[in-house]
Scaffold this motif. Structure first.
Motif, PDB file in Angstrom:
ATOM      1  N   UNK A  45      56.711  72.426  40.993  1.00  0.00           N
ATOM      2  CA  UNK A  45      57.654  71.660  41.811  1.00  0.00           C
ATOM      3  C   UNK A  45      57.661  70.187  41.426  1.00  0.00           C
ATOM      4  N   UNK A  46      56.488  69.651  41.082  1.00  0.00           N
ATOM      5  CA  UNK A  46      56.420  68.243  40.680  1.00  0.00           C
ATOM      6  C   UNK A  46      57.210  68.024  39.396  1.00  0.00           C
ATOM      7  N   UNK A  47      57.058  68.940  38.451  1.00  0.00           N
ATOM      8  CA  UNK A  47      57.808  68.848  37.204  1.00  0.00           C
ATOM      9  C   UNK A  47      59.309  68.973  37.466  1.00  0.00           C
ATOM     10  N   UNK A  48      59.669  69.832  38.436  1.00  0.00           N
ATOM     11  CA  UNK A  48      61.075  70.005  38.785  1.00  0.00           C
ATOM     12  C   UNK A  48      61.665  68.725  39.359  1.00  0.00           C
ATOM     13  N   UNK A  49      60.868  68.025  40.188  1.00  0.00           N
ATOM     14  CA  UNK A  49      61.365  66.794  40.783  1.00  0.00           C
ATOM     15  C   UNK A  49      61.485  65.681  39.752  1.00  0.00           C
ATOM     16  N   UNK A  50      60.468  65.531  38.909  1.00  0.00           N
ATOM     17  CA  UNK A  50      60.475  64.436  37.937  1.00  0.00           C
ATOM     18  C   UNK A  50      61.504  64.693  36.839  1.00  0.00           C
ATOM     19  N   UNK A  51      61.511  65.916  36.292  1.00  0.00           N
ATOM     20  CA  UNK A  51      62.455  66.224  35.206  1.00  0.00           C
ATOM     21  C   UNK A  51      63.874  66.369  35.716  1.00  0.00           C
ATOM     22  N   UNK A  52      64.010  66.755  36.992  1.00  0.00           N
ATOM     23  CA  UNK A  52      65.331  66.974  37.550  1.00  0.00           C
ATOM     24  C   UNK A  52      65.756  68.428  37.382  1.00  0.00           C
ATOM     25  N   UNK A 329      54.606  59.494  49.846  1.00  0.00           N
ATOM     26  CA  UNK A 329      56.031  59.833  49.722  1.00  0.00           C
ATOM     27  C   UNK A 329      56.268  60.712  48.501  1.00  0.00           C
ATOM     28  N   UNK A 330      55.575  60.392  47.393  1.00  0.00           N
ATOM     29  CA  UNK A 330      55.736  61.199  46.177  1.00  0.00           C
ATOM     30  C   UNK A 330      55.311  62.646  46.426  1.00  0.00           C
ATOM     31  N   UNK A 331      54.176  62.835  47.098  1.00  0.00           N
ATOM     32  CA  UNK A 331      53.710  64.198  47.394  1.00  0.00           C
ATOM     33  C   UNK A 331      54.674  64.898  48.348  1.00  0.00           C
ATOM     34  N   UNK A 332      55.207  64.158  49.325  1.00  0.00           N
ATOM     35  CA  UNK A 332      56.181  64.749  50.242  1.00  0.00           C
ATOM     36  C   UNK A 332      57.423  65.221  49.494  1.00  0.00           C
ATOM     37  N   UNK A 333      57.879  64.440  48.531  1.00  0.00           N
ATOM     38  CA  UNK A 333      59.025  64.848  47.715  1.00  0.00           C
ATOM     39  C   UNK A 333      58.674  66.076  46.874  1.00  0.00           C
ATOM     40  N   UNK A 334      57.450  66.106  46.358  1.00  0.00           N
ATOM     41  CA  UNK A 334      57.018  67.285  45.600  1.00  0.00           C
ATOM     42  C   UNK A 334      57.069  68.536  46.477  1.00  0.00           C
ATOM     43  N   UNK A 335      56.573  68.393  47.727  1.00  0.00           N
ATOM     44  CA  UNK A 335      56.585  69.538  48.633  1.00  0.00           C
ATOM     45  C   UNK A 335      58.006  69.984  48.952  1.00  0.00           C
ATOM     46  N   UNK A 336      58.941  69.013  48.998  1.00  0.00           N
ATOM     47  CA  UNK A 336      60.326  69.342  49.308  1.00  0.00           C
ATOM     48  C   UNK A 336      60.990  70.208  48.252  1.00  0.00           C
ATOM     49  N   UNK A 337      60.486  70.150  47.013  1.00  0.00           N
ATOM     50  CA  UNK A 337      61.065  70.974  45.940  1.00  0.00           C
ATOM     51  C   UNK A 337      60.190  72.168  45.597  1.00  0.00           C
TER      52      UNK A 337
END
Length: 605
Positions: A45-52, A329-337
């Motif tokens: 999920x983290x890779x999905x958020x950062x890479x888009x 906030x970064x971890x929260x965004x990771x959890x969102x994806x």
């Protein structure tokens, strides 16, 4: 009492670890926070958020697997590393997302594309789809669904955001919807134009006044003498500007600005006059108590002379909080994806948190409050340890070379468990208060008057309880810094000392809080006054209201941060003074540690 016969206050004599079980609990909790961060990283999920990722579940820059029920998923996007939105300006403020189909492209449009022919040519030249993947590039100009599956014309120039690989429009007119909403809110386009012009014309003055506010904060006690003269100068400026406006020697645009400034000056002058009169009346009736509090403030001033780096404690604390909040906030965004993919109409994929993931978010939210309170408690303990070392060192020349650093090291080595326990108690009170506040905001206009009153009463009671516990925690940290006792013992000892000195506590807290509030008001007033004098040289081109509001807000925040440290020092000094007064009487072998000013004033209270 039997416990008193076993142990007296022994400042700086013994040092041992305190509340070790709570340190273990806090460590385990932080490990859990790290695991929450590791979960979205492990699941991609983290890779999905950062890479888009696009609207069909494909992660940009990767070779993707097929998602059942989504025909446009499972595509090889290793050459397409950027996210492109068909309508990037269609923002959904409520759900905090862009209401547009997203695609993975190899390059963001560096020039404006005005026609579908331009879109087609760009797609062919770069090997990217600017329309939905099920439309061939050669069909862009004639496809029947090009108005819904192709980008909205004209396609604005965009640039890839570093790290996050999103194509962001460079044309500010893209956000005209927000500008229009703001203009509607202001309801007067000419006012908006004059205010913005005023801010831009006086940006150097605003920056200079913000720096001035930092300097004024350190000498606020002397500002009371200046404040009596300030309102007189404001009245003089008002009369001067009123005459200039009546003489009709100003341009049309300048006359509008001057009229706004005359009104602002009249409001400032009336406010300063009323405040000065109230200030003089209060100081007359409280002159004796103010003198007592100022003597305590005088000793606090000596502390800052010997420990000047105490004024930087809010800076370090702010930086630590900012770093933690960015991480949170970064971890929260990771959890969102990292939720399960949900296929909606049209084969569009959305990620939703369901089941255990929702509990992870709650755990993460508790971590935000607990760790933030822990960081603030660390600042309080550091200040308490430094001031205790200063107070109970008879020969100030024999103090440690770095008392603040020594206090920090002592806190880390011995007392992190005490901070964990104290901050957790605040967290237990703050969480239900925030939940009730959220429920009240969601039910606004729906609940009856009785329910609304009960909710507000509960929120108010929890807020009062939180403030009382925060004050007790602060004194408990001071007691721990003195005696190296655990949290409960320190809180009990501090509470008994405060009860024994209830009248002194009431006098110093009420008058002290008033003086500190007065300091904040005077800092803001003097900063605003300096701003009025500086903006006086730009009469025809600057509206004063917004620049002065910006400067005053910054001045208040600076004053609050630094004077809160001053207040903390005063509270620590008072507890040390109370302990000193109880266990010493000035006789040989039991000499006072306190400053001579406290000896004189302390006997009068």
């Amino acid at each position: 009492m039997p416990w008193q016969s076993k142990r007296d206050w022994k400042p700086l004599e013994e040092r041992s670890c305190t509340d070790i079980p709570w340190l273990i609990i806090f460590t385990v909790f932080c490990i859990g926070m790290a695991c929450i961060c590791g979960f979205p990283i492990a699941t991609g999920a983290a890779s999905r958020l950062i890479s888009g990722y696009d609207s069909y579940g494909n992660t940009c820059g990767q070779n993707n697997t097929k998602i059942e029920g989504v025909p446009l998923s499972g595509r090889d996007m290793r050459e397409n590393k950027y996210v492109f939105f068909l309508d990037p300006c269609n923002l959904d403020l409520i759900n905090r997302k862009i209401k547009s189909i997203a695609l993975c492209v190899s390059k963001c449009p560096s020039t404006e594309l005005k026609t579908y022919q331009d879109v087609k040519q760009f797609a062919l030249n770069n090997g990217s789809h600017l329309c939905s993947y099920d439309i061939y590039q050669t069909k862009y100009t004639s496809h029947s669904e090009r108005f819904t599956k192709c980008p909205k014309l004209p396609v604005p120039t965009s640039k890839a955001v570093p790290v996050f690989h999103r194509c962001i429009p460079m044309d500010i007119s893209c956000y005209a919807e927000f500008a229009q909403a703001f203009v509607t809110f202001v309801s007067d386009n000419t006012v908006l134009r004059r205010v913005v012009a005023g801010v831009m014309a006086s940006k150097e003055i605003i920056m200079g006044l913000c720096v001035l506010a930092l300097g004024i904060t350190h000498g606020y006690i002397w500002l009371a003498i200046m404040h009596v003269d300030i309102f007189g100068v404001l009245w003089w400026l008002y009369v001067d500007h009123r005459k200039a406006l009546d003489n009709n020697t100003i341009s049309v645009f300048g006359k509008e600005v001057a009229s706004d400034n005359v009104t602002a000056l009249l409001v400032y002058a009336i406010g300063a006059t009323i405040f000065t009169v109230i200030l003089l009346i209060v100081m007359f009736f409280m002159r004796k108590r103010v003198a007592l509090t100022i003597s305590l403030f005088h000793v606090a001033g000596k502390v800052f002379i010997h420990l000047p780096l105490l004024v930087l404690q809010p800076v370090w604390t702010f930086l630590c909080l900012m770093l933690f909040w960015v991480y949170w906030i970064a971890v929260l965004l990771f959890l969102g994806t990292s939720g399960e993919d949900k296929v909606e109409n049209g084969g569009v994929v959305e990620y939703e948190m369901q089941g255990p993931l929702q509990y992870l978010v709650w755990y993460h939210a508790v971590g935000l409050i607990w760790i933030s309170e822990f960081i603030l408690a660390f600042q309080q303990m550091t200040i308490a340890g430094s001031v205790v070392t200063y107070y109970f060192t008879r020969n100030k020349s024999q103090m440690p070379a770095t008392p603040i650093l020594s206090s920090m090291v002592r806190t880390i080595r011995y007392h992190l468990g005490t901070l964990a326990k104290g901050s957790f108690i605040i967290t237990l009170v703050k969480i239900p208060r925030l939940i009730l506040t959220y429920i009240h905001s969601q039910l606004k206009g729906k609940e009856n008057a009785c329910a609304r009153c009960m909710l507000k009463a509960c929120v108010c009671c929890l807020w009062c309880l939180e403030k009382c516990l925060a004050y007790l925690n602060q004194n408990a940290y001071t007691a721990t810094a003195i005696n190296s006792t655990n949290f409960c013992t320190s809180a009990r000892d501090a509470l008994l000392i405060l009860v024994e000195n209830a009248l002194r506590v009431a006098a110093i807290n009420t008058v002290g809080d008033f003086v500190l509030f007065l300091g904040k008001v005077l800092i803001v007033s003097c900063t605003a006054f300096a701003g009025v004098l500086a903006l006086n040289y730009q009469r025809e081109y600057t509206v004063w209201v917004l620049p002065l509001l910006i400067v005053c807000l910054f001045a208040f925040l600076v004053a609050h941060c630094f004077l809160s440290v001053f207040e903390n020092v005063v509270d620590v000094l008072f507890l040390c003074f109370a302990v000193d007064s109880k266990y010493n009487d000035g006789s040989p072998g039991r000499e006072y540690y306190m400053d001579k000013a406290l000896m004189v004033r302390g006997s009068c209270v």
